[in-house]
Design an enzyme around this catalytic site. Structure first.
Site, PDB file in Angstrom:
ATOM      1  N   GLU B 278       0.794  -1.301  -0.040  1.00  0.00           N
ATOM      2  CA  GLU B 278       0.109  -0.086  -0.069  1.00  0.00           C
ATOM      3  C   GLU B 278       0.834   1.234   0.241  1.00  0.00           C
ATOM      4  O   GLU B 278       0.444   2.321  -0.656  1.00  0.00           O
ATOM      5  CB  GLU B 278      -0.943  -0.021   1.031  1.00  0.00           C
ATOM      6  CG  GLU B 278      -2.221   0.926   1.127  1.00  0.00           C
ATOM      7  CD  GLU B 278      -3.220   0.415   2.065  1.00  0.00           C
ATOM      8  OE1 GLU B 278      -3.944  -0.679   1.964  1.00  0.00           O
ATOM      9  OE2 GLU B 278      -3.233   1.351   3.219  1.00  0.00           O
ATOM     10  N   GLU B 281       1.854   1.761  -3.461  1.00  0.00           N
ATOM     11  CA  GLU B 281       0.808   2.375  -4.202  1.00  0.00           C
ATOM     12  C   GLU B 281       0.939   3.783  -3.967  1.00  0.00           C
ATOM     13  O   GLU B 281       0.608   4.568  -4.857  1.00  0.00           O
ATOM     14  CB  GLU B 281      -0.400   1.616  -3.719  1.00  0.00           C
ATOM     15  CG  GLU B 281      -1.643   1.582  -4.854  1.00  0.00           C
ATOM     16  CD  GLU B 281      -2.821   0.672  -4.272  1.00  0.00           C
ATOM     17  OE1 GLU B 281      -2.873   0.407  -3.285  1.00  0.00           O
ATOM     18  OE2 GLU B 281      -3.709   1.082  -4.987  1.00  0.00           O
ATOM     19  N   CYS B 298      -8.294  -2.373   3.952  1.00  0.00           N
ATOM     20  CA  CYS B 298      -7.980  -3.634   4.632  1.00  0.00           C
ATOM     21  C   CYS B 298      -9.375  -3.880   5.515  1.00  0.00           C
ATOM     22  O   CYS B 298      -9.470  -4.973   6.030  1.00  0.00           O
ATOM     23  CB  CYS B 298      -7.051  -3.681   5.471  1.00  0.00           C
ATOM     24  SG  CYS B 298      -6.338  -2.000   6.140  1.00  0.00           S
ATOM     25  N   SER B 318      -7.264   1.727  -2.156  1.00  0.00           N
ATOM     26  CA  SER B 318      -6.186   0.667  -2.546  1.00  0.00           C
ATOM     27  C   SER B 318      -6.538  -0.419  -2.955  1.00  0.00           C
ATOM     28  O   SER B 318      -7.346  -1.177  -2.729  1.00  0.00           O
ATOM     29  CB  SER B 318      -5.332   0.753  -1.272  1.00  0.00           C
ATOM     30  OG  SER B 318      -4.559  -0.364  -1.423  1.00  0.00           O
ATOM     31  N   LYS B 357     -15.433 -10.143   7.671  1.00  0.00           N
ATOM     32  CA  LYS B 357     -14.114 -10.991   6.984  1.00  0.00           C
ATOM     33  C   LYS B 357     -14.704 -12.279   6.710  1.00  0.00           C
ATOM     34  O   LYS B 357     -14.239 -12.784   5.876  1.00  0.00           O
ATOM     35  CB  LYS B 357     -13.099 -11.285   8.384  1.00  0.00           C
ATOM     36  CG  LYS B 357     -12.484  -9.970   8.560  1.00  0.00           C
ATOM     37  CD  LYS B 357     -11.179  -9.677   7.750  1.00  0.00           C
ATOM     38  CE  LYS B 357     -10.552  -8.488   7.815  1.00  0.00           C
ATOM     39  NZ  LYS B 357      -9.610  -7.927   6.669  1.00  0.00           N
ATOM     40  N   GLU B 360     -15.774 -11.241   3.516  1.00  0.00           N
ATOM     41  CA  GLU B 360     -14.537 -11.177   2.403  1.00  0.00           C
ATOM     42  C   GLU B 360     -14.016 -12.654   2.120  1.00  0.00           C
ATOM     43  O   GLU B 360     -13.631 -12.710   0.857  1.00  0.00           O
ATOM     44  CB  GLU B 360     -13.393 -10.484   3.585  1.00  0.00           C
ATOM     45  CG  GLU B 360     -12.329 -10.080   2.560  1.00  0.00           C
ATOM     46  CD  GLU B 360     -11.332  -9.246   3.377  1.00  0.00           C
ATOM     47  OE1 GLU B 360     -10.875  -8.026   3.041  1.00  0.00           O
ATOM     48  OE2 GLU B 360     -10.732  -9.838   4.333  1.00  0.00           O
ATOM     49  N   GLU B 365     -13.404 -13.118  -5.910  1.00  0.00           N
ATOM     50  CA  GLU B 365     -11.950 -12.554  -6.107  1.00  0.00           C
ATOM     51  C   GLU B 365     -11.064 -13.011  -5.257  1.00  0.00           C
ATOM     52  O   GLU B 365      -9.610 -13.010  -5.568  1.00  0.00           O
ATOM     53  CB  GLU B 365     -12.137 -10.849  -5.906  1.00  0.00           C
ATOM     54  CG  GLU B 365     -13.098 -10.348  -6.583  1.00  0.00           C
ATOM     55  CD  GLU B 365     -14.294  -9.999  -6.014  1.00  0.00           C
ATOM     56  OE1 GLU B 365     -15.075  -9.379  -6.497  1.00  0.00           O
ATOM     57  OE2 GLU B 365     -14.313 -10.621  -4.832  1.00  0.00           O
ATOM     58  N   CYS B 503     -10.421  -1.926  14.645  1.00  0.00           N
ATOM     59  CA  CYS B 503     -10.705  -3.539  14.858  1.00  0.00           C
ATOM     60  C   CYS B 503     -10.916  -4.005  16.522  1.00  0.00           C
ATOM     61  O   CYS B 503     -11.442  -4.690  16.696  1.00  0.00           O
ATOM     62  CB  CYS B 503      -9.495  -4.295  14.176  1.00  0.00           C
ATOM     63  SG  CYS B 503      -9.355  -3.910  12.767  1.00  0.00           S
TER      64      CYS B 503
END
Lengths: 154, 573, 423
Positions: B278, B281, B298, B318, B357, B360, B365, B503
Site C-alpha cells: 500500500e 501504491e 483492509c 487501495s 471478514k 470477505e 475474487e 478492529c
C-alpha cells in the site's frame, strides 16, 4: 406519472412522510403501497427505506397488499358493541361473501376491523374510505354497498 | 452534590446523574437489559425499575435523574416482583431452549432469570415460530430469541448511521427487521456485525464456523494453519476471564497449538506486507499524480459500504488485499510450495475481530486457484474463545509460546493495525522514511491517534506537506466519503475503519465491548508496538526476504497477482 | 345542578362552522384581540387563577405548562393541538372541530401569544376526515382574514398553524408519540424527562394541549381566571365535555360543570337506558378508564375522584352498559383494543397486553383457574406500575377496577369453569 406528481407537491422534509404516504395510497384504486413506491418516497425525502417501512408497518391505515376500492372498516370497540344488535361484521361478511381481512374478487370491497372511529354517538358505525356511516341497520348496509357498486359503474 | 438514600443508606452523589449511575457509584448493581453504554437511553425493557418514595409507579433507574432528598428502594417487594414479571414476559416470548443456543452461559437474559430466581413462569408461552435467517456469509438472525431491547437497531442507526435494522410493526407484532422484512443479503448491510456484538441474547450472531474448523482439525488429510489478527491478542483474554486489556499473545498461540492447528501464524506479518504494497501504491500515486486520496482497503465492512454506497470512489481504494487475504493467497501458493504440500490439502483458518471478514473470505475474487477460497474459515474472537472453552483449556495457566517460523517476525507497525489510525501510522512510518531516504526522527505519529470520529493531520514528507485523514464508524466514514465525493479535499491518504475504535471494537469482539473497553485495548496495542523490536514494516527482514525469494519487487507483477484485488459496484436497487 | 353549562359549546348550533363570518358575528376572535392588548404576565395570571387542568386525560395544570414554555428562550417554539382523539367512547374533540373550529384556532393563538411561540400544528387522527376538512377551511379563512400569519391584528405577533394527519394509531394521542408522528416517524414514545416544554417537537420547546383545553382559552380570557374558577368544584374548576355513549337514550356530547353526578348526567341529560333495561355498570373515561358498578353512579365528575382509580384519565367519556352484557365480553374488547394499539416499545405493554387478552379470553370461554386470576392480578399491577407511557399504564385499568368491583364475577366464572371441565 402519478407518484412523481405527488412527490413534487411536498417539500423534501421527513415530517411530510405520513402525509405523502397517505396521499400516494389514496390515489390508487388498490389502496396499497408497493416496495417500489416506498423506495421512491424514501429517496425523495432522504430517509432510509427501513424507516419508511417502519412507519408503513406501524400505522394501521397503510397496507402493502392490494385492497378493494372501497374499504369497509367496522368498529369493534365497546360503544359500538353495546349497540350492535345484528352483528355488523357477520352481516357484511355474508353480504359480500368474504371474511374479515379479505377483498372481494371483483376488487371492489375489503372488509376490515377498525379501532374506535370516534362516532360512538352514532353506534354502530363503520367507515367506507373517508366517510363514516352511523346508526347502521342491515338495510343501511345494503344501501351503502349498492351505492358503492353503482359509484363504480358510473 | 445531592443527598439521596438507596435502600435506606444515606449517600452523597453528584447532581444530574441517573439512579443507575448513582447506584453503580455506590456498588449497587441494578439489573438492566436494554441499557448499553455508548448507546441511547431507551428505557424500553423496564427491567431496571426501582421504587422511589413519592412516585406512584415504579421508575426506570437508567432514565430517571436523581434529586436532592430522593429515597430509592432497589429491591422492594414491589420492584422485585415487577422485574420478575417483566423477565417472565420476555421468557414467555423467547425460544428458551438455552442449551441449543450460542449464548448459553453467556446470555444476559439467562443471567437475569437466574439472579431473579425465576424457576417457573406465571405466563403461558406465546412464541410464534419464525424462520431463522442464515443466507449471508456473516450474520445469523434468529427472531425467536429476540427480546426487542432495541440495542441492535440503535447501534446500526446511531453509531453506524446505516439504519439497516429497524423496528417494524407494532404491539406484539413488533419485529427487528430490515426494510420489508427482507434478508440482510438483500439490503444495504455491510456485515460489520456491531448488532451481533451488542445483542444481549442469541438473536443476532456471527455465522458459526467453529464446526467447520473442528472438522478440519479432525481430518488427518488436512494441513490446518491459522492466522491471528492484530486485535485479537488484546481482547481474547476478556472472554476467558482475564483482566481488561490483557496482552495474551503467547498464551493464545499455545492454546491454538493445543487445539491442534499444524501451524500458528501472525496476521501481523501480512499486515507488514500490506504496508509495503500500500505504501508503494501511495508513493506511486503521489509521484505519477494518480487518483488521490488513496483510501485504505483492509476493512471489509468499509469495502462493502464503499461498493454499495460510494461506488464512484472505488478508484480511490487501495487495490491491496487485506492482510487476511494476503495471508490466504500466500498460504495456498508460496507456503504450499515451500512446505511441499498440495494447496488443496491446506486448510486456512483466520481469527478475526470481525464478522465482515467471513464475507470477505467468500468473495470470488479471493481465490487464487479460481475455485476454492484462499481462507477456508473465519473465526471471531468470540468463536475462538468458545473453542478454547470447549477444549477445556486452562488458558490462564498456559506457558507462552511463539508464532511459528519463519513468519514470527513482525513489526510494531503491524500490531497497531487493530486500532483506529493504526494503518495510517504504519503507512506513514514507511512512506516517509522510504521517500526521505533517511531514518525517521520520531516514530509516533500522535496526530493520527486518538478516538475522535474523524481526525485530520498534516505530515511533512521531503519538505512537502501532506494532508491525511482517519475515520472510524460507518457514520463517520459516510461524512468523510461524502467530502471526497464532492471533491476538493486536500487529502492524499485516508484510513477508514467501519467499527468504533477500529478492529479493537470490531463486530466479532467479546460481548460487552464499549468505547471505554476499546480504549483499554488500544492502549495495550500501542504497548505491543512499543515492546516490539522492529517498529517499521519495511524493517521486517522476513517480509523483505519474501520479496527477494518469491514475490519480486513490491507492486511488481507477482505481487499484483497475489496481493491485489479489484472492487465492483454493488449498489442494490 | 341538572342542566348543561354551555361555556365552550355556547356558539354551537348558532353558527355555521364553515363560516368565519358567522364566528366573527358571534364575537369570534375578540378574545384574541383582548389577549393581544394584555401583557403576557396578565394572561398567565388569569390561567393560574383559573386552575384549568388539561382536558385530554392527564389533567396536568395548564398554567404550569404555559409558564414553562414562556420561560424557554430557545426558538422556534411550538404550540401543538392534540386532536388524536382515539379513546373508545370519546368524540367531544371531533364535535368541537366539526362545530366550532375557529374557537380552537383562537385558543391556539392565545397560547402562542402567551408563550411567544411562532408555529403551530394540529394533529388530527386520520379517521376524522370530515373534521380535518373543516379545520383546514377554518385555517385558510383565518389566514385570509389576517388571524394567522405575520403581524396578526397589526401587532408584533406572528403565528401560523399546519394540520398533520394521523394514520390509524391510538397511541399517537400520547404526547411524545404524537410528536414522533408529526416528525414522520412511527408513534413510539420517548423517554421522559425531558418534557416537551423543554425538548419537544423537532427537539424544540413545545406546548401540547388537547382540543378541548385549547378551546377553553378564549373563555378564560373572556371571564377572567377568577370567575372561571368559580365554576365547578374546589379541585376541578370549569366545565367538562362529556361524551355519552353505550346503552343510553340520548348519546352525544354534553357540557357540564365539574361536580355533577354521573347519575344526573346519565338520567337527566342522557335520558336513561332505553328498552326497559337497567344499568349494570359504566366505563368511565374510555377504554383506559375504570368499569364501575351502578351503585357508584352518585359519584361526581371531578379530577380527584377519578384519580382514586389509579387512572389518570378524565377525558370525559361515560359508556353506559346495561344488564344484558357480560363483564368479560366487555373486558375482552377492551383488551383486544390495547393489544392492537400498543406501540410495542416497552416490555410490559407489548407482552403484557397479549397476556391480558389471553387470560381474559379464558374467563370468556369458561376455562379460567385460580392461577389465571392470580396471574391477571399481578400482570395488571405490573403493567400499571412499569409501562413507559400512559397507554400501558392505563390499559389494565378496566381489569383492575373489575377485579375490585366485580370480583364475584371472576370467582363465579372460575367455579363455572371447573364444572364445565368436569362435564
Amino acid at each position: 406519472m402519478e407518484l412523481k406528481r405527488i412527490l413534487e407537491k411536498y417539500p423534501k422534509r421527513q415530517d411530510c412522510l405520513i402525509d405523502v404516504l397517505l396521499d400516494v395510497q389514496n390515489t390508487k384504486s388498490t389502496r396499497h403501497l408497493t416496495e417500489v413506491e416506498l423506495a421512491r418516497v424514501s429517496e425523495h425525502l432522504g430517509l432510509p427505506e427501513s424507516h419508511v417501512f417502519s412507519v408503513v408497518s406501524f400505522y394501521s391505515f397503510f397496507s402493502m397488499t392490494p385492497r378493494g376500492k372501497h374499504i369497509l372498516q367496522v368498529c369493534r370497540d365497546v360503544p359500538c358493541y353495546l349497540n350492535d344488535t345484528f352483528n355488523v361484521h357477520e352481516t357484511l361478511e355474508s353480504m359480500l361473501g368474504i371474511k374479515t381481512g379479505d377483498t372481494t374478487e371483483d376488487g371492489l370491497f375489503t372488509l376490515e376491523y377498525s379501532s374506535c372511529l370516534g362516532c360512538c354517538d352514532q353506534a354502530p358505525v363503520m367507515r367506507v374510505n373517508d366517510t363514516v356511516y352511523g346508526n347502521l341497520t342491515p338495510d343501511k348496509l345494503r344501501a351503502i354497498i349498492s351505492e358503492c357498486r353503482s359509484d363504480d359503474d358510473a | 452534590m445531592a443527598k439521596i438514600k438507596i435502600n435506606n443508606m444515606p449517600l452523597n452523589v453528584p447532581d444530574g446523574i441517573t439512579i443507575l449511575e448513582a447506584a453503580k457509584e455506590n456498588n449497587f448493581n441494578i439489573p438492566t437489559l436494554c441499557y448499553y453504554p455508548d448507546l441511547d437511553i431507551k428505557s424500553d425493557c423496564r427491567v431496571c425499575v426501582v421504587e422511589v418514595k413519592g412516585h406512584k409507579g415504579l421508575s426506570t433507574s437508567c432514565s430517571t435523574p436523581i434529586y436532592d432528598g430522593m429515597e430509592i428502594k432497589i429491591n422492594s417487594p414491589r420492584a422485585q416482583n415487577a422485574r420478575k414479571a417483566i423477565v417472565e414476559m420476555m421468557l414467555a416470548n423467547h425460544d428458551a431452549n438455552c442449551t441449543a443456543c450460542v449464548r448459553n452461559m453467556n446470555c444476559e437474559l439467562q443471567r437475569l432469570a437466574e439472579s431473579l430466581g425465576i424457576h417457573e413462569n406465571r405466563f403461558d408461552t406465546v412464541l410464534q415460530e419464525k424462520a431463522i435467517e442464515q443466507s449471508n456469509p456473516s450474520i445469523v438472525r434468529n427472531a425467536n430469541r429476540c427480546i426487542k431491547c432495541g440495542r441492535c437497531v440503535d447501534v446500526c442507526k446511531t453509531v453506524q448511521g446505516m439504519s439497516v435494522l429497524e423496528t417494524a410493526g407494532r404491539s406484539h407484532d413488533a419485529q427487528v427487521s430490515p426494510a420489508y422484512g427482507k434478508e440482510l443479503k438483500d439490503v444495504f448491510c455491510t456485515y460489520c456485525g456491531q448488532c451481533s456484538a451488542v445483542c444481549p441474547v442469541g438473536a443476532i450472531m456471527e455465522k458459526d464456523h467453529t464446526h467447520n474448523v473442528w472438522d478440519a482439525l479432525d481430518n488427518g488429510d488436512k494441513h490446518v494453519i491459522v492466522q491471528v489478527a492484530p486485535a485479537i491478542r488484546v481482547s481474547l483474554g476478556e472472554e476467558l476471564n482475564l483482566p481488561l486489556g490483557s496482552i495474551v499473545t503467547g498464551k493464545m498461540v499455545a492454546a491454538l497449538k493445543m487445539l491442534g492447528f499444524d501451524r500458528v501464524f501472525d496476521t501481523n506479518f501480512t499486515a507488514d506486507l500490506t504496508i509495503i504494497e500500500e505504501g508503494h501504491e501511495l508513493i506511486g500515486r503521489l509521484k505519477e499524480r494518480g487518483k488521490l486520496p488513496l483510501i485504505t482497503s483492509c476493512c471489509p465492512g468499509w469495502i462493502n459500504y464503499c461498493e454499495q454506497e460510494f461506488p464512484d470512489l472505488i478508484d480511490h481504494l487501495s487495490s491491496c488485499k487485506s492482510p487476511q487475504q494476503m495471508f490466504g493467497s500466500l498460504a495456498k501458493t508460496y507456503y504450499a510450495q515451500r512446505e511441499g504440500i498440495n494447496p488443496d490439502d491446506i486448510y486456512v483458518v483466520s481469527v478475526m475481530p470481525c464478522t465482515a471478514k467471513k464475507f470477505e473470505a467468500e468473495r470470488p475474487e479471493m481465490r487464487v486457484n479460481g475455485k476454492d477460497p484462499d481462507v477456508d474459515a473465519v473465526l471471531t474472537t468470540r468463536e475462538l474463545a468458545k473453542m478454547i472453552k470447549q477444549m477445556g483449556i486452562d488458558f490462564d495457566n498456559l506457558r507462552e509460546q511463539k508464532f511459528d517460523k519463519p513468519d514470527e517476525v513482525t513489526s510494531g507497525a503491524a500490531a497497531i493495525f487493530g486500532a483506529t489510525g493504526g494503518v495510517m501510522e504504519a503507512a506513514l512510518r514507511s512512506v516517509k522514511e522510504i521517500l526521505e531516504e533517511r531514518p525517521l526522527e520520531k516514530l509516533d505519529f500522535d496526530t493520527v491517534r486518538g478516538t475522535d470520529g474523524i481526525r485530520e493531520a498534516e505530515v511533512e514528507i521531503s519538505g512537502q506537506t501532506h494532508h491525511v485523514a482517519v475515520a472510524h464508524t460507518l457514520a463517520n466514514a459516510r461524512t468523510l466519503a461524502q467530502k471526497v465525493r464532492e471533491g476538493g479535499t486536500p487529502y492524499s491518504f485516508i484510513e477508514i475503519m467501519a467499527c468504533p475504535g477500529g478492529c479493537v471494537g470490531g463486530g466479532g469482539q467479546p460481548y460487552g465491548t464499549t468505547s471505554e473497553r476499546s480504549r483499554e485495548r488500544i492502549y495495550s496495542i500501542y504497548q505491543v508496538d512499543r515492546l516490539t523490536k522492529i517498529r517499521k514494516s519495511h524493517d521486517n527482514a522476513a517480509v523483505m526476504n519474501l520479496y527477494s525469494n518469491y514475490l519480486g519487487d513490491p507492486s511488481g507483477e507477482k505481487a499484483h497477482e497475489l496481493l491485489h484485488t479489484h472492487y465492483v459496484n454493488r449498489r442494490k436497487k | 345542578m341538572m342542566r348543561e353549562h354551555k361555556l365552550i359549546t355556547a356558539r354551537i348550533g348558532k353558527i355555521n362552522p364553515e363560516s368565519i363570518d358567522d364566528y366573527l358575528k358571534h364575537d369570534g376572535y375578540t378574545m384574541l384581540e383582548k389577549a393581544l392588548s394584555m401583557r403576557r404576565i396578565e394572561i398567565h395570571d388569569h390561567f393560574e387563577a383559573s386552575r384549568l387542568r388539561g382536558r385530554g386525560g392527564a389533567g396536568f395544570p395548564v398554567a404550569v405548562k404555559l409558564m414553562a414554555l414562556a420561560k424557554e428562550s430557545r426558538t422556534p417554539k411550538y404550540v401543538v393541538c392534540n386532536a388524536d382523539e382515539g379513546e373508545p367512547g370519546n368524540f367531544k374533540d371531533r364535535y368541537l372541530m366539526e362545530n366550532n373550529p375557529h374557537q380552537i384556532i383562537e385558543g391556539m393563538l392565545i397560547a402562542a401569544y402567551a408563550t411567544v411561540a411562532t408555529e403551530g400544528y394540529i394533529y388530527i387522527r386520520g379517521e376524522y376526515a370530515n373534521a380535518m376538512r373543516i379545520m383546514q377551511k377554518a385555517l385558510d379563512d383565518a389566514r385570509e382574514r389576517g388571524f394567522l400569519g405575520k403581524n396578526i391584528l397589526n401587532k408584533r405577533f406572528s403565528f401560523d398553524i399546519e394540520i398533520r394527519s394521523g394514520a390509524g394509531s391510538y397511541v399517537c394521542g400520547e404526547e411524545f408519540a404524537l410528536l414522533e408522528s408529526i416528525e414522520g416517524k412511527a408513534g413510539r414514545t420517548r423517554v421522559k424527562p425531558p418534557f416537551p416544554t423543554s425538548v419537544g417537537l423537532f427537539g424544540q420547546p413545545t406546548l401540547i394541549n388537547n382540543v378541548e383545553t385549547l378551546a377553553t382559552f378564549p373563555s378564560i380570557i373572556d371571564m377572567g381566571g377568577k370567575a372561571y374558577a368559580e365554576i365547578g368544584t374546589e379541585t376541578s374548576t370549569g366545565t367538562k365535555l362529556i361524551s355519552l355513549s353505550g346503552n343510553i337514550k340520548h348519546k352525544g356530547v354534553f357540557e357540564v360543570p365539574f361536580g355533577m353526578s354521573m347519575r344526573d348526567i346519565i338520567e337527566k341529560l342522557g335520558g336513561g337506558v332505553p328498552g326497559g333495561h337497567k344499568i349494570k355498570m359504566i366505563q368511565l373515561g374510555g377504554a383506559c378508564g375504570p368499569i364501575i358498578p351502578e351503585y357508584m353512579l352518585d359519584m361526581v365528575i371531578d379530577f380527584e375522584r377519578f384519580e382514586e382509580f389509579e387512572s389518570k384519565t378524565g377525558a370525559g367519556a361515560i359508556i353506559v352498559i346495561d344488564d344484558r352484557f357480560d363483564v368479560f365480553d366487555i373486558l375482552r374488547r377492551i383488551s383486544a383494543f390495547f393489544e392492537h394499539e400498543s406501540c410495542g416499545k416497552c416490555t410490559p405493554c407489548r407482552e403484557g397486553n397479549l397476556h391480558m387478552l389471553k387470560t381474559v379470553e379464558k374467563f370468556v370461554n369458561y376455562n379460567a383457574t385460580d392461577k389465571d386470576l392470580n396471574a391477571l392480578e399481578s400482570l395488571a399491577r405490573v403493567m400499571h406500575q412499569t409501562s413507559l407511557c400512559g397507554l400501558g399504564q392505563t390499559a389494565p385499568t378496566a381489569v383492575i377496577s373489575t377485579l375490585h368491583y366485580f370480583r364475584f364475577a371472576y370467582l363465579n366464572r372460575i367455579e363455572e369453569s371447573n364444572i364445565e371441565e368436569a362435564v
